[in-house]
Enzyme design. Structure first.
Site, mmCIF file in Angstrom:
data_model
loop_
_atom_site.group_PDB
_atom_site.id
_atom_site.type_symbol
_atom_site.label_atom_id
_atom_site.label_comp_id
_atom_site.label_asym_id
_atom_site.label_seq_id
_atom_site.Cartn_x
_atom_site.Cartn_y
_atom_site.Cartn_z
ATOM 1 N N LYS A 19 -31.680 -6.814 -15.222
ATOM 2 C CA LYS A 19 -31.559 -5.908 -14.068
ATOM 3 C C LYS A 19 -30.097 -5.629 -13.679
ATOM 4 C CE LYS A 19 -36.260 -6.551 -12.650
ATOM 5 N NZ LYS A 19 -37.180 -5.518 -12.290
ATOM 6 N N ASP B 233 -35.609 -17.991 -13.982
ATOM 7 C CA ASP B 233 -35.689 -16.561 -14.246
ATOM 8 C C ASP B 233 -34.890 -15.854 -13.149
ATOM 9 O OD1 ASP B 233 -36.250 -13.915 -14.440
ATOM 10 O OD2 ASP B 233 -38.381 -14.172 -14.881
ATOM 11 N N TYR C 254 -43.601 -13.380 -11.841
ATOM 12 C CA TYR C 254 -43.656 -12.396 -12.931
ATOM 13 C C TYR C 254 -42.457 -12.613 -13.837
ATOM 14 C CZ TYR C 254 -43.928 -7.922 -15.387
ATOM 15 O OH TYR C 254 -44.014 -6.944 -16.350
HETATM 16 N N1 PLP Z 1 -38.529 -11.546 -14.747
HETATM 17 C C1 PLP Z 1 -38.490 -11.072 -13.499
HETATM 18 C C2 PLP Z 1 -38.222 -12.002 -12.359
HETATM 19 C C3 PLP Z 1 -38.697 -9.712 -13.261
HETATM 20 O O1 PLP Z 1 -38.663 -9.241 -12.004
HETATM 21 C C4 PLP Z 1 -38.943 -8.861 -14.366
HETATM 22 C C5 PLP Z 1 -39.191 -7.418 -14.160
HETATM 23 O O2 PLP Z 1 -39.527 -6.964 -13.096
HETATM 24 C C6 PLP Z 1 -38.973 -9.406 -15.647
HETATM 25 C C7 PLP Z 1 -38.749 -10.754 -15.804
HETATM 26 C C8 PLP Z 1 -39.221 -8.538 -16.835
HETATM 27 O O3 PLP Z 1 -38.117 -7.737 -17.084
HETATM 28 P P1 PLP Z 1 -38.270 -6.355 -17.871
HETATM 29 O O4 PLP Z 1 -39.051 -5.430 -16.997
HETATM 30 O O5 PLP Z 1 -36.846 -5.928 -18.121
HETATM 31 O O6 PLP Z 1 -38.994 -6.667 -19.160
#
Ligand code: PLP
Length: 432
Positions: A269, A241, A146
């Site tokens: 986060k 990521d 994700y």
């Molecule tokens: N990338 C990862 C690995 C994530 O866990 C998340 C959110 O859970 C995102 C990107 C997206 O971040 P946001 O919810 O701040 O848009």
């Protein structure tokens, strides 16, 4: 607890009238675990308290940001201090320069940083940059990974998309995902097949170095190095990521822990300590293609929000003041892991407790989960029962079999022992 349930029902009924599904992000609805959702009014340290006045040991940790625990004094003070000077100006600030300098010093191979409000934006920006520097369109992502809810990343997405069993992504056109290729986590052959499928057309590999959105799935030995090698061989950009893993699993995130250097990394986060902040960091020759120094457009009214920058600087101050924190999180995580394994075994329940530092998932499965096709096989019903049995005992797990639970600095022996006691009772209850 007097009137607690009634109160809970009242807010959720009102919410359902005015908000789709009663929540502002899907997994908050508790649909996948068959429980009534709770509404939080306060969080302190390792606990949260709901609108009915019940306090829980919190393993959701705001889905990652609460690395230092809720209502951390240093972060709170920094945010209050910044707020007194005004909330938002829409121009540059010296504090954001401090943060960029301190952040790139932690991330291997990073020379520059660009701040934005959310991880979704960070992933969109990094992919756009990769497409411009390579002059190619294709992006390889992994099933169950994700990267936010931008159209191109909703193909075979993890997190809430997987939790709600949404196989397709309504509203996303075929065109939007035509350049997204799906590979299998921990399977380099599947990555080779994706490169072969679109020879000379792959701009980037986008990967969670420790998967967090199908539950916690660590990279197998050689997997991340294999991705690095393939990006080098094919002239593609490696995007790590680290929205979950950055700052959480080591000072320099997964890059440091596994010794792999990305071309671009995404942070979010834990970085903002609870405030909306994300970043793309990476090599100068790529990052400098961002407008206004280059042609790649990216912008945001709330980008580098002063309160978020203040919270992030306070987060780094706190982490720098306690270099032993990662070893402590590891030790506490190991104790929790051991205790849960033993408790499940003595109840005769097959459990795969997967953990990297302070990220962990209890998968109800006979064999380890290495990729999304394994995750899909886990016993979701049993997870839902476990979730409800713990909730009743004041322990709050993520309301999904496919999300990580998070240990924070505030989770001490007391919280771990209480969680283990509740888990022993819960396993006994759900064993039959
Ligand atoms: N990338 C990862 C690995 C994530 O866990 C998340 C959110 O859970 C995102 C990107 C997206 O971040 P946001 O919810 O701040 O848009």
């Amino acid at each position: 607890m007097k009137g607690g349930t009634t109160l809970t029902r009242a807010w959720s009924e009102r919410a359902a009238e005015v908000t789709p599904g009663g929540v502002h992000s899907p997994v908050r609805a508790f649909l996948a675990v068959g429980a009534a959702p709770i509404a939080i009014i306060e969080g302190l340290g390792a606990t949260v308290t709901d609108s009915a006045g019940k306090t829980y040991i919190d393993w959701i940790g705001a889905w990652g940001p609460a690395l230092l625990g809720h209502a951390h004094a240093g972060i709170q003070e920094a945010v209050i201090h910044a707020a007194r000077r005004g909330l938002l100006f829409g121009l540059a600030s010296p504090a954001e320069v401090d943060l960029a300098e301190r952040l790139i010093a932690r991330v291997p191979g990073a020379d520059m940083a660009r701040f934005m409000a959310t991880g979704t934006e960070a992933a969109m920006t990094a992919v756009r940059l990769a497409r411009v520097v390579t002059g190619r369109a294709g992006v390889i992502k992994f099933a169950g990974g994700y990267h936010g809810h931008a159209d191109a990343f909703l193909a075979s997405a993890g997190s809430g998309v997987a939790t709600l069993r949404l196989s397709a992504a309504p509203g996303v056109t075929e065109g939007a995902i035509a350049d997204t290729l799906i590979a299998r986590l921990n399977d380099l052959d599947s990555v080779d097949r994706a490169f072969d499928q679109r020879r000379g057309e792959i701009a980037a590999i986008l990967v969670e170095p420790v998967a967090g959105n199908m539950g916690c799935v660590p990279p197998e030995t050689g997997f991340l190095a294999g991705l690095r090698e393939r990006c080098d061989r094919h002239g593609a950009v490696l995007i790590l990521d680290e929205i979950i893993t950055g700052l959480r699993i080591a000072r320099g995130g997964a890059a440091e822990r596994y010794g792999v250097t990305a071309d671009l990394s995404l942070l979010g986060k834990a970085l903002g300590g609870g405030m909306p902040l994300a970043a793309v960091v990476g090599r100068r020759e790529i990052m400098s293609r961002l407008a206004p120094s280059g042609p790649v457009y990216q912008a945001g009214t709330y980008a580098a929000h002063p309160l978020a920058i203040a919270a992030a600087l306070a987060t780094l101050d706190a982490l720098d003041a306690e270099p032993q924190l990662y070893a402590e999180l590891e030790a506490r995580g190991a104790r929790l892991e051991r205790g849960l394994r033993e408790a499940a075994a003595s109840a005769g329940i097959p459990l795969q407790l997967q953990r990297v530092g302070s990220m962990w998932t209890a998968f109800f499965a006979d064999r380890p989960v290495r990729s999304w096709d394994d995750a899909e096989q886990v016993d979701r019903e049993r997870y839902a029962k476990f979730f409800r049995a713990l909730l009743e005992r004041g322990v709050l797990l993520p309301p999904s079999a496919f999300e990580c639970a998070f240990l924070s600095r505030a989770h001490g022996d007391r919280e771990i022992d209480a969680t283990l006691a509740a888990a022993r009772a819960a396993f006994a209850e759900i064993a039959s």
